[in-house]
Write a protein that holds these residues in place. Structure first.
Motif, PDB file in Angstrom:
ATOM      1  N   UNK A   1       0.846  -1.198   0.000  1.00 44.94           N
ATOM      2  CA  UNK A   1       0.000   0.000   0.000  1.00 44.94           C
ATOM      3  C   UNK A   1       0.880   1.246   0.000  1.00 44.94           C
ATOM      4  N   UNK A   2       1.996   1.204   0.719  1.00 44.40           N
ATOM      5  CA  UNK A   2       2.914   2.345   0.750  1.00 44.40           C
ATOM      6  C   UNK A   2       3.533   2.585  -0.624  1.00 44.40           C
ATOM      7  N   UNK A   3       3.792   1.535  -1.383  1.00 43.77           N
ATOM      8  CA  UNK A   3       4.239   1.720  -2.772  1.00 43.77           C
ATOM      9  C   UNK A   3       3.192   2.504  -3.553  1.00 43.77           C
ATOM     10  N   UNK A   4       1.924   2.157  -3.374  1.00 46.66           N
ATOM     11  CA  UNK A   4       0.861   2.866  -4.078  1.00 46.66           C
ATOM     12  C   UNK A   4       0.784   4.331  -3.672  1.00 46.66           C
ATOM     13  N   UNK A   5       0.988   4.603  -2.395  1.00 44.15           N
ATOM     14  CA  UNK A   5       1.011   5.999  -1.937  1.00 44.15           C
ATOM     15  C   UNK A   5       2.138   6.750  -2.629  1.00 44.15           C
ATOM     16  N   UNK A   6       3.295   6.107  -2.751  1.00 45.88           N
ATOM     17  CA  UNK A   6       4.425   6.737  -3.449  1.00 45.88           C
ATOM     18  C   UNK A   6       4.107   7.024  -4.903  1.00 45.88           C
ATOM     19  N   UNK A   7       3.443   6.082  -5.575  1.00 48.40           N
ATOM     20  CA  UNK A   7       3.055   6.322  -6.974  1.00 48.40           C
ATOM     21  C   UNK A   7       2.051   7.464  -7.072  1.00 48.40           C
ATOM     22  N   UNK A   8       1.135   7.536  -6.115  1.00 45.61           N
ATOM     23  CA  UNK A   8       0.181   8.654  -6.112  1.00 45.61           C
ATOM     24  C   UNK A   8       0.904   9.986  -5.908  1.00 45.61           C
ATOM     25  N   UNK A   9       1.927   9.967  -5.081  1.00 43.81           N
ATOM     26  CA  UNK A   9       2.710  11.192  -4.840  1.00 43.81           C
ATOM     27  C   UNK A   9       3.422  11.650  -6.115  1.00 43.81           C
ATOM     28  N   UNK A  10       4.077  10.725  -6.801  1.00 45.84           N
ATOM     29  CA  UNK A  10       4.831  11.115  -7.994  1.00 45.84           C
ATOM     30  C   UNK A  10       3.918  11.398  -9.175  1.00 45.84           C
ATOM     31  N   UNK A  11       2.713  10.823  -9.191  1.00 37.84           N
ATOM     32  CA  UNK A  11       1.736  11.172 -10.234  1.00 37.84           C
ATOM     33  C   UNK A  11       1.476  12.677 -10.253  1.00 37.84           C
ATOM     34  N   UNK A  12       1.514  13.279  -9.063  1.00 37.89           N
ATOM     35  CA  UNK A  12       1.247  14.715  -8.950  1.00 37.89           C
ATOM     36  C   UNK A  12       2.278  15.561  -9.689  1.00 37.89           C
ATOM     37  N   UNK A  13       3.456  14.983  -9.955  1.00 37.40           N
ATOM     38  CA  UNK A  13       4.499  15.664 -10.727  1.00 37.40           C
ATOM     39  C   UNK A  13       4.745  14.964 -12.064  1.00 37.40           C
ATOM     40  N   UNK A  14       3.872  14.041 -12.424  1.00 40.35           N
ATOM     41  CA  UNK A  14       4.068  13.251 -13.630  1.00 40.35           C
ATOM     42  C   UNK A  14       3.431  13.865 -14.866  1.00 40.35           C
ATOM     43  N   UNK A  15       3.367  13.072 -15.913  1.00 42.14           N
ATOM     44  CA  UNK A  15       2.943  13.521 -17.241  1.00 42.14           C
ATOM     45  C   UNK A  15       1.540  14.112 -17.263  1.00 42.14           C
ATOM     46  N   UNK A  16       0.607  13.473 -16.559  1.00 40.74           N
ATOM     47  CA  UNK A  16      -0.806  13.802 -16.757  1.00 40.74           C
ATOM     48  C   UNK A  16      -1.362  14.771 -15.711  1.00 40.74           C
ATOM     49  N   UNK A  17      -1.156  14.484 -14.434  1.00 37.34           N
ATOM     50  CA  UNK A  17      -1.804  15.314 -13.411  1.00 37.34           C
ATOM     51  C   UNK A  17      -1.231  16.725 -13.346  1.00 37.34           C
ATOM     52  N   UNK A  18       0.007  16.916 -13.797  1.00 41.04           N
ATOM     53  CA  UNK A  18       0.539  18.284 -13.842  1.00 41.04           C
ATOM     54  C   UNK A  18      -0.237  19.137 -14.839  1.00 41.04           C
ATOM     55  N   UNK A  19      -0.907  18.495 -15.786  1.00 43.34           N
ATOM     56  CA  UNK A  19      -1.713  19.220 -16.773  1.00 43.34           C
ATOM     57  C   UNK A  19      -3.140  19.454 -16.276  1.00 43.34           C
ATOM     58  N   UNK A  20      -3.527  18.753 -15.217  1.00 46.22           N
ATOM     59  CA  UNK A  20      -4.885  18.888 -14.687  1.00 46.22           C
ATOM     60  C   UNK A  20      -4.941  19.722 -13.410  1.00 46.22           C
ATOM     61  N   UNK A  21      -3.906  19.621 -12.575  1.00 48.44           N
ATOM     62  CA  UNK A  21      -3.927  20.287 -11.275  1.00 48.44           C
ATOM     63  C   UNK A  21      -2.940  21.453 -11.237  1.00 48.44           C
ATOM     64  N   UNK A  22      -3.363  22.619 -10.747  1.00 49.32           N
ATOM     65  CA  UNK A  22      -2.405  23.713 -10.551  1.00 49.32           C
ATOM     66  C   UNK A  22      -1.387  23.330  -9.482  1.00 49.32           C
TER      67      UNK A  22
END
Length: 381
Positions: free
Chosen positions: A78-99
């Motif tokens: 589960x902690x691995x998944x939390x880490x992936x969620x954290x890096x998604x925030x700086x990844x390809x897609x969510x940086x285009x959706x979230x300020x």
């Protein structure tokens, strides 16, 4: 303890006594040896609670030392998944959706929750390890770390019964209750995260997937996936049931358990989704800046000629964030929380197609947002 805890009727009696008894909050005096042990455990926990990477590895290391403590492996995955969620925030897609401000707020929320759970659960692990080494139960030390009286009962029961499954379920119940007031109902996080339109977007885009990559016996680098999707993240009841489902998935299907262990051993956690699908994700950004986004993924395969999705390593995405001390208080009030042990929560683990559709939904959301912004720019000229 007034009696040995060997059965669920013993647990029920003990928890009823604790629920009805008003504790003064005063702790008995400790020997100098126990005081030193407490300081060592606090320091070890502090050192390992620096960031998602250190926590994730600590859970896995502890599981290797004590495979009877099932939650340690569940916590690791589960902690691995939390880490992936954290890096998604700086990844390809969510940086285009979230300020950027919302990226930071979401990260702060994930990091606080991850930090809180570790500083509650890891002292429990170290006290258990101490008990094994000295060959007697030392769980009276739990109260000196602000750990729930519920878990003192459950550790005593485990020590006497060896019931691995009940301990794991108890830890799921404990950790979600521990988070409830400190994180989920915290007014600050309700304002900046769980009460926002962007958080509702998370639900709409089905971003609350928890995936367990596992080696399926083939020679490909691409891992197979098992997992489940959580609905109603803010519901304590739903989170507990979800945790039980994930536990069932991990420990009641031998193929998945052995495959997860093999994969996790061979792939240290970096926080990048490249860890499990290097053909779809890369920790180096391959796309051109400022170019309009075009669909790249179909059925979890890259379209012909498409660049891989950028998924950075955690150490490059986010700095370590100092945390304030955890709030005091014991969540345990009602022995009827034992009802969660009676209910069977099965999970078939079929997540692949759902996860693929999630990626495609996010891509569509990015393209839609960019089209709206482009139209607004054209109209303003």
């Amino acid at each position: 303890m007034p009696f040995l805890l060997n059965s669920f009727s013993d647990i029920k009696k003990d928890l009823k006594n604790k629920a009805n008894k008003k504790t003064s909050g005063e702790l008995p005096c400790l020997s100098q040896k126990d005081k030193s042990r407490i300081q060592v455990i606090k320091e070890q926990t502090r050192q390992l609670n620096q960031n998602n990477s250190t926590r994730t590895q600590a859970y896995f290391d502890f599981y290797h030392q004590h495979p009877e403590i099932h939650w340690a492996l569940l916590g690791h995955m589960v902690s691995r998944n939390v880490g992936w969620n954290m890096t998604d925030l700086k990844g390809e897609l969510l940086t285009k959706l979230l300020p950027e401000r919302e990226q930071e707020d979401f990260f702060a929320f994930l990091e606080r929750g991850s930090w809180l759970i570790f500083q509650d659960v890891f002292p429990q692990f170290l006290i258990y390890d101490l008990s094994v080494k000295v060959k007697k139960e030392m769980f009276y030390l739990l109260r000196y770390f602000g750990i729930s009286t519920f878990m003192e009962t459950m550790w005593d029961y485990f020590w006497n019964s060896g019931d691995k499954t009940s301990l794991a379920i108890a830890m799921v119940i404990n950790e979600q209750n521990y988070l409830e007031k400190r994180l989920i109902q915290n007014q600050h996080y309700q304002k900046i995260v769980t009460g926002t339109v962007s958080f509702k977007m998370y639900d709409f885009l089905n971003l609350n997937n928890t995936i367990f990559p596992y080696a399926a016996g083939n020679d490909t680098e691409k891992a197979s996936l098992a997992g489940a999707a959580l609905r109603y993240f803010t519901s304590l009841h739903e989170r507990i049931l979800f945790g039980k489902k994930l536990y069932s998935l991990l420990f009641q299907q031998e193929k998945i358990l052995s495959g997860v262990l093999k994969w996790a051993d061979e792939h240290p956690h970096t926080g990048s989704r490249k860890d499990y699908w290097p053909d779809v994700f890369n920790d180096v950004n391959e796309s051109f800046p400022r170019s309009l986004y075009k669909r790249r993924v179909k059925n979890c395969e890259l379209r012909k000629g498409a660049e891989r999705l950028y998924s950075p390593s955690l150490k490059y995405a986010w700095p370590n964030i100092p945390q304030e001390e955890a709030e005091n208080g014991d969540w345990f009030e009602d022995w009827r929380v034992l009802d969660y042990f009676q209910r069977k929560d099965h999970c078939d683990g079929d997540i692949f197609h759902h996860y693929c559709k999630t990626i495609e939904k996010i891509e569509l959301a990015v393209m839609t947002k960019e089209a709206i912004l482009l139209r607004e720019d054209e109209q303003s000229l």
